[in-house]
Write a protein that holds these residues in place. Structure first.
Motif, PDB file in Angstrom:
ATOM      1  N   VAL A   8       0.833  -1.196   0.000  1.00 16.95           N
ATOM      2  CA  VAL A   8       0.000   0.000   0.000  1.00 16.95           C
ATOM      3  C   VAL A   8       0.877   1.259   0.000  1.00 16.95           C
ATOM      4  O   VAL A   8       0.585   2.241  -0.695  1.00 16.95           O
ATOM      5  CB  VAL A   8      -0.952  -0.004   1.213  1.00 16.95           C
ATOM      6  CG1 VAL A   8      -1.596   1.364   1.400  1.00 16.95           C
ATOM      7  CG2 VAL A   8      -2.019  -1.064   1.024  1.00 16.95           C
ATOM      8  N   LEU A  34      -6.852   4.537   0.692  1.00  7.06           N
ATOM      9  CA  LEU A  34      -5.914   3.688   1.435  1.00  7.06           C
ATOM     10  C   LEU A  34      -5.721   4.257   2.838  1.00  7.06           C
ATOM     11  O   LEU A  34      -5.337   5.419   2.988  1.00  7.06           O
ATOM     12  CB  LEU A  34      -4.578   3.625   0.697  1.00  7.06           C
ATOM     13  CG  LEU A  34      -4.668   3.082  -0.737  1.00  7.06           C
ATOM     14  CD1 LEU A  34      -3.345   3.274  -1.457  1.00  7.06           C
ATOM     15  CD2 LEU A  34      -5.062   1.617  -0.732  1.00  7.06           C
ATOM     16  N   ASN A 174     -11.384   6.726   6.685  1.00  4.07           N
ATOM     17  CA  ASN A 174     -10.341   5.699   6.625  1.00  4.07           C
ATOM     18  C   ASN A 174      -9.070   6.138   7.337  1.00  4.07           C
ATOM     19  O   ASN A 174      -8.064   5.441   7.289  1.00  4.07           O
ATOM     20  CB  ASN A 174     -10.006   5.373   5.167  1.00  4.07           C
ATOM     21  CG  ASN A 174      -9.493   6.574   4.406  1.00  4.07           C
ATOM     22  OD1 ASN A 174     -10.121   7.614   4.410  1.00  4.07           O
ATOM     23  ND2 ASN A 174      -8.350   6.439   3.753  1.00  4.07           N
ATOM     24  N   ILE A 295      -6.567  -1.966   6.425  1.00  2.00           N
ATOM     25  CA  ILE A 295      -6.395  -2.096   4.968  1.00  2.00           C
ATOM     26  C   ILE A 295      -7.103  -3.343   4.466  1.00  2.00           C
ATOM     27  O   ILE A 295      -7.812  -3.326   3.455  1.00  2.00           O
ATOM     28  CB  ILE A 295      -4.894  -2.133   4.608  1.00  2.00           C
ATOM     29  CG1 ILE A 295      -4.250  -0.773   4.898  1.00  2.00           C
ATOM     30  CG2 ILE A 295      -4.698  -2.512   3.133  1.00  2.00           C
ATOM     31  CD1 ILE A 295      -2.738  -0.785   4.783  1.00  2.00           C
TER      32      ILE A 295
END
Length: 624
Positions: A8, A34, A174, A295
């Motif tokens: 990532v 992400l 997130n 994730i």
């Protein structure tokens, strides 16, 4: 196998390169999808020391007031044991830093490049990657410290500006919030906890960190906070002990500082029972584990977004077209294919598949009839003008029966008026055809890549349409002239019969010879008002008949000479000329717009990134 966080990190870095972190479109969306850890704290809360303890390196600028004036996106990559530690900046991607004192200097210099030497702040982030065997895979975003008052050299809005910047990071669903609070201050006054409570009221995304546990007054401790009694979070609080200012001044090694921290908790009467869940090393592992879980939980959403972006990019690549071949034969084929694509759209406009062709019918159904009605026949066939024309046609010898020459002059004079509407119809259709060419060129997506070829086709089409217009004018004017060249005989044959029925114009007052017992007809005066009215009426009748004929034949001529030719041979001359071009000339026609070429390259790179990201995330997603 590369860890999920490491993968990532790499995708985020590539997205940043392509999207300029907020300057792009799809790349920025993927970056934001992400998860990452946003580090929040007030000034002098020990935020920088916590980050350095996690990294195990002294690399952040220090000083009084606002030291962090731009967000620092810090990506940690764990490498194999024994490998050398180094750092890379995104803005200096070809340079590796092994001296972390130079890393600190570059952070300061890069900050000053955007904000100057002042105490201003900027939302433009600095991207730093650190590769080391002594770190865990993790992405941290160091944000400017929250403050309550503006100091000298800062605008009065600095307090609000910093809070808005920090809030823009931590309010994303997130984002994992690392809220740093000093233990030697009341937790109720913590800037970090106050902000995290507003954006994450349930505490599901917040990790609380207490610094300066070793600086609390003797006889006091922070167990109420650490054990969640003062302020409860979904995740456990973590206490850390950073290097003291004296340690920093003496450049105490970070490895030694970590050992001292472990010894502090292991020997502390207050925190000894929590020693295995305290310290910067534990904090780093806790964050890394949580980030990987976050994730993994978002993988379906991330893959969905990647697939959507891939579809959008592939669609855009189809519109932009593939790179042009260098072979002359292939280039000629490409040009002809593009011409056919344009020609197909142009025909759709004419045939009704697209709008515009109906305007040609409008010329015939509205403009032409209206123009014919406006012709000045009333003036031309007025009593005064009829008398004048007939008398002039007779000359010194008056007409005996019907004024044939007068009729011819009146008719021919009237028919000349039809030239105007005939030419106007040709010009109107010519204008419509040129507009349809322009629209068709604009709607041919494939041609947008090649402005030179587009201009060449436009010029060839307009040249062809001009030829068609000229031929159409000749034909329509010829139709008018044909009507003048040979008048309909039946019209003249009707005139003697009318005179016979009305009397002998040669001898006024005498009746024409007729059958016995019939009543003599009244005499006809060739120069009476009624006589000239009858002549004007006859000519007007004849002109109306011709008008109806031309109303039907002019559209036929225009369609035959202009519309049909445009449909069947608009680019024929261009095809002949293009076949004679040399390779260099063909290449010039396919010389693309530089901006479009750059856009295609960007799309291709982004498409490659997304496809690679999809495959790699999918391959490591379920590996534990």
């Amino acid at each position: 196998m590369e860890s999920l966080i490491g993968l990532v990190n790499r995708i985020q870095r590539a997205c940043t390169v392509l999207g300029d972190y907020g300057g792009g479109d799809s790349a920025f969306s993927l970056w934001e999808a992400l998860p990452s850890v946003a580090v929040v704290g007030g000034q002098s809360s020990g935020k920088s020391s916590v980050l350095e303890s996690i990294v195990g390196r002294d690399f952040l600028p220090r000083g009084s007031g606002i030291v962090t004036r731009r967000p620092l996106v810090l990506q940690l990559h764990k490498t194999d044991e024994g490998t050398q530690e180094y750092a890379e900046f995104l803005h200096l991607s070809k340079r590796r830093f092994t001296d972390f004192a130079l890393v600190r200097k570059e952070i300061q210099d890069e900050t000053d490049r955007i904000t100057g030497k002042s105490k201003q702040i900027s939302p433009v982030p600095i991207h730093l990657s650190i590769y080391s065997p002594n770190v865990v895979n993790l992405t941290l975003i160091d944000l400017p410290g929250l403050t309550k008052v503006a100091v000298e050299g800062q605008p009065q809005s600095i307090v609000e500006d910093i809070e808005n910047m920090v809030r823009s990071y931590v309010e994303k669903p997130n984002s994992v919030i690392l809220a740093i609070s000093p233990a030697n201050q009341d937790i109720a006054t913590s800037d970090a906890i106050k902000l995290s409570r507003e954006v994450d009221p349930t505490g599901e995304r917040t990790f609380g960190v207490l610094t300066k546990l070793d600086l609390m007054d003797k006889g006091t401790n922070a167990l109420d906070v650490i054990e969640g009694r003062s302020y409860h979070l979904q995740h456990p609080w973590v206490g850390v002990v950073n290097r003291s200012q004296a340690d920093i001044n003496k450049n105490t090694d970070m490895v030694l500082a970590r050992r001292k921290e472990r010894e502090y908790f292991e020997t502390s009467p207050d925190y000894g029972h929590l020693a295995n869940r305290m310290g910067s090393e534990y904090l780093a592992k806790l964050l890394s584990k949580h980030l990987e879980d976050a994730i993994r939980a978002r993988i379906p959403t991330i893959l969905s977004m990647i697939n959507k972006s891939i579809d959008e990019l592939e669609s855009e690549m189809d519109h932009l077209g593939r790179p042009v071949a260098v072979d002359a034969g292939a280039q000629l084929y490409t040009i002809l294919e593009l011409c056919r694509a344009f020609d197909r759209i142009f025909k759709e406009h004419l045939d009704g598949g697209r709008a515009g062709g109906d305007r040609i019918y409008g010329v015939f159904d509205n403009q032409l009839p209206a123009a014919l009605k406006k012709l000045p026949f009333d003036r031309h066939l007025s009593m005064q003008n009829v008398r004048k024309v007939v008398s002039e046609a007779d000359g010194y010898q008056p007409h005996l029966i019907a004024p044939e020459q007068g009729y011819r002059r009146l008719i021919e004079g009237s028919l000349r008026y039809f030239r105007g509407p005939a030419e106007a119809s040709v010009d109107a259709v010519h204008f419509v055809l040129k507009e349809l060419v322009r629209k068709s060129l604009a709607e041919t997506q494939e041609l947008k890549r090649f402005p030179s070829l587009q201009a060449e086709i436009a010029a060839a089409c307009n040249e062809a349409l001009d030829r068609f217009r000229d031929e159409s004018k000749k034909t329509t004017l010829r139709l008018v002239d044909m009507e003048s060249a040979y008048l309909t005989v039946e019209f003249f044959r009707r005139l003697p019969q009318e005179i016979e029925n009305t009397g002998n114009p040669g001898k006024p007052g005498t009746a024409p010879a007729g059958k016995p017992g019939t009543t003599p007809a009244p005499a006809v005066d060739r120069y009476s008002e009624g006589h000239f009215q009858r002549i004007g009426s006859n000519v007007s009748s004849y002109v109306r008949m011709v008008s109806e004929t031309l109303r039907n034949t002019i559209p036929k001529a225009v369609v035959h000479c202009q519309v049909r030719e445009a449909k069947t041979s608009l680019l024929n001359h261009f095809y002949i000329q293009i076949g004679k071009r040399e390779a260099k000339q063909l290449s010039q026609l396919l010389d693309e717009d530089p901006a479009l070429m750059e856009r295609r390259q960007e799309c291709a790179k982004r498409l490659e990134l997304y496809k690679s990201a999809r495959d790699e995330i999918d391959s490591v997603a379920w590996v534990r």
